[in-house]
Design a protein around this motif. Structure first.
Motif, mmCIF file in Angstrom:
data_model
loop_
_atom_site.group_PDB
_atom_site.id
_atom_site.type_symbol
_atom_site.label_atom_id
_atom_site.label_comp_id
_atom_site.label_asym_id
_atom_site.label_seq_id
_atom_site.Cartn_x
_atom_site.Cartn_y
_atom_site.Cartn_z
ATOM 1 N N ILE A 107 0.833 -1.199 0.000
ATOM 2 C CA ILE A 107 0.000 0.000 0.000
ATOM 3 C C ILE A 107 0.868 1.249 0.000
ATOM 4 O O ILE A 107 0.633 2.196 -0.762
ATOM 5 N N ILE A 120 -8.463 6.378 -2.620
ATOM 6 C CA ILE A 120 -8.212 5.133 -1.914
ATOM 7 C C ILE A 120 -8.419 3.950 -2.859
ATOM 8 O O ILE A 120 -7.655 2.992 -2.861
ATOM 9 N N GLU A 121 -9.449 4.061 -3.652
ATOM 10 C CA GLU A 121 -9.709 2.983 -4.604
ATOM 11 C C GLU A 121 -8.531 2.783 -5.543
ATOM 12 O O GLU A 121 -8.138 1.646 -5.837
ATOM 13 N N ALA A 127 -5.617 1.145 -3.662
ATOM 14 C CA ALA A 127 -5.867 -0.273 -3.425
ATOM 15 C C ALA A 127 -5.725 -1.067 -4.719
ATOM 16 O O ALA A 127 -5.112 -2.141 -4.746
ATOM 17 N N ARG A 128 -6.258 -0.515 -5.769
ATOM 18 C CA ARG A 128 -6.175 -1.180 -7.067
ATOM 19 C C ARG A 128 -4.714 -1.371 -7.456
ATOM 20 O O ARG A 128 -4.286 -2.450 -7.854
ATOM 21 N N VAL A 177 -4.674 -4.850 -3.534
ATOM 22 C CA VAL A 177 -5.320 -5.256 -2.285
ATOM 23 C C VAL A 177 -6.753 -4.717 -2.268
ATOM 24 O O VAL A 177 -7.143 -3.959 -3.143
ATOM 25 N N LYS A 180 -9.933 -2.521 -0.714
ATOM 26 C CA LYS A 180 -10.068 -1.238 -0.029
ATOM 27 C C LYS A 180 -10.035 -1.419 1.479
ATOM 28 O O LYS A 180 -9.482 -0.613 2.218
ATOM 29 N N VAL A 221 -6.810 -1.127 3.252
ATOM 30 C CA VAL A 221 -6.328 0.237 3.458
ATOM 31 C C VAL A 221 -7.032 0.860 4.653
ATOM 32 O O VAL A 221 -6.388 1.406 5.553
#
Lengths: 245, 245
Positions: free
Chosen positions: B68, B86-87, B90-91, B95, B97, B100
DNA sequence: TCACGACGGGACGGTTGCGTTGCGACGTGT
DNA sequence: ACACGTCGCAACGCAACCGTCCCGTCGTGA
């Protein structure tokens, strides 16, 4: 501030950025190559040259255009380029979204237009016969310009965006080049002519020395209120640095 | 909400970010850190809502955390702070969402955590007995650091955001202060001690003179490849400027 | 007088991100 | 063996914008 623009200038600028005249009917056409469409200066022949009456009174209203411009500046200062939205600009300007889209293709063109306009605002090129005095005048002007909260908010933002967007980068460089940089170069040339500076000095480094410290202090550290002694001291030190080149 | 994680814990976790070697040796230490953090959670209230078992094997996985962190840096460099989501992180990290949100409250905390970690990475304080040599070493280190495309993309972006967000501003200032600035101050002090510089010189201006030109050239103008003569010339000029203070 | 086109307003379908929730799977201390 | 909490994944309702389109209103030059 930048309200100096005349009606003619504004209309031209608006027209230039937002698809000149005839583009309106073609705009929603097929994918891509929207940019090249504007190139059509002379009537390209084809089936749509009918230029009906230019207009009666239905002309883009200048006060609306100005309201949008101001709103863009405010929006940029408030939320930054990335978060600036057409909707937000229109809302802030008290106009409809359509009014914006009638003038500009989108956010990028809108901002480029304004940045380019700022580039035009020439600053005076002092020529007092003394390098140190010339420099101090340049600093006083520059630091006063950067003192405006709007400017000091917008500049670093566009600066950061320029690293990602070549068009913004170019517009910004052009603005700096036509302003700060050209003045500094003239000051340097005059000093060389007088024998105050060596003839073959490294201009790049000279410009860095002139611009860097003040930019760092006012834009990066954001300390707009400088003690009275600041600029004179800075000027003297910079002059010493230049003379060593 | 996510009271399980305190800010302190987040910052501590950042310490493990260590770019190179340090990470490995720190790793076992982090076990102790984690332990204390887990103890701190329930201990904080004292009212003890029955948090009996710290955990079995269901512990935050370090490799996920690191993935992350890396993704955040990449995302910041690619799209900037404002557009970082955040998306997206994570993408990019591969990982979910949830992974995170289990670690950080949101974008701001995530970025603050990383910036604070960068602050720790100390740079060497040269002490060669010569102001000019010390300065040149500092410049060489700094310019090499700024040459990394990730850094030169992220810095101006966070810099711009700092004008709008006090927390980012503070983190950034702290990072600069603990790095570049403190080293420069030590170099200056040593030079004063040797008699190379005047005793009561204006430290603010001295720092501007040291930092400004190189920052302008590498970060603003983004010219990473400098001719060999650049740094030595710049160093000499800056030294001259400092001696005039 | 009248056609023209800009005006604000509102609505459209589509996209993206938010922060949360539930799921079954996994692996590890007790 | 068991309980626990993280894992990836997918979906939730909500919000903001995008760029386009249609509307009724309005002022003006032909």
């Amino acid at each position: 501030m930048l309200d100096r623009m005349t009606d003619a200038e504004a209309v031209e600028a608006a027209g230039a950025t937002g698809a000149a005249g005839a583009g309106a009917t073609e705009a929603p056409g097929s994918a891509g190559t929207a940019g090249s469409a504007e190139a059509a200066g002379p009537a390209g022949g084809g089936s749509a040259p009918r230029r009906r009456a230019p207009a009666g009174a239905a002309v883009l209203r200048e006060d609306v255009t100005q309201a949008i411009r101001s709103a863009v500046l405010e929006e940029l200062a408030a939320v930054g380029y990335a978060r600036t939205s057409i909707e937000g600009v229109a809302r802030r300007a008290g106009v409809g979204k359509t009014a914006v889209y009638r003038r500009w293709r989108g956010k990028l063109h809108l901002v480029l237009d304004i940045v380019s306009a700022l580039a035009v605002e020439g600053l005076p090129a002092p020529d007092t016969g003394s390098l140190e005095t010339d420099l101090r005048l340049l600093y006083e002007f520059t630091s006063r310009a950067l003192r405006h909260p709007v400017a000091s908010q917008i500049i670093p933002d566009l600066q950061a965006e320029a690293a990602r967007n070549p068009e913004i980068d170019e517009a910004l460089r052009k603005a700096v080049r036509s302003g700060q940089e050209s003045v500094a170069l003239r000051i340097l040339a005059a000093a060389v002519e007088r024998g105050e500076l060596r003839r073959g000095l490294d201009e790049d480094i000279a410009l860095d020395l002139i611009t860097g410290p003040l930019y760092w202090r006012t834009v990066i550290l954001r300390q707009p209120r400088l003690p009275k002694s600041h600029l004179p001291t800075l000027t003297r030190a910079t002059t010493a640095a230049l003379k060593s080149l």
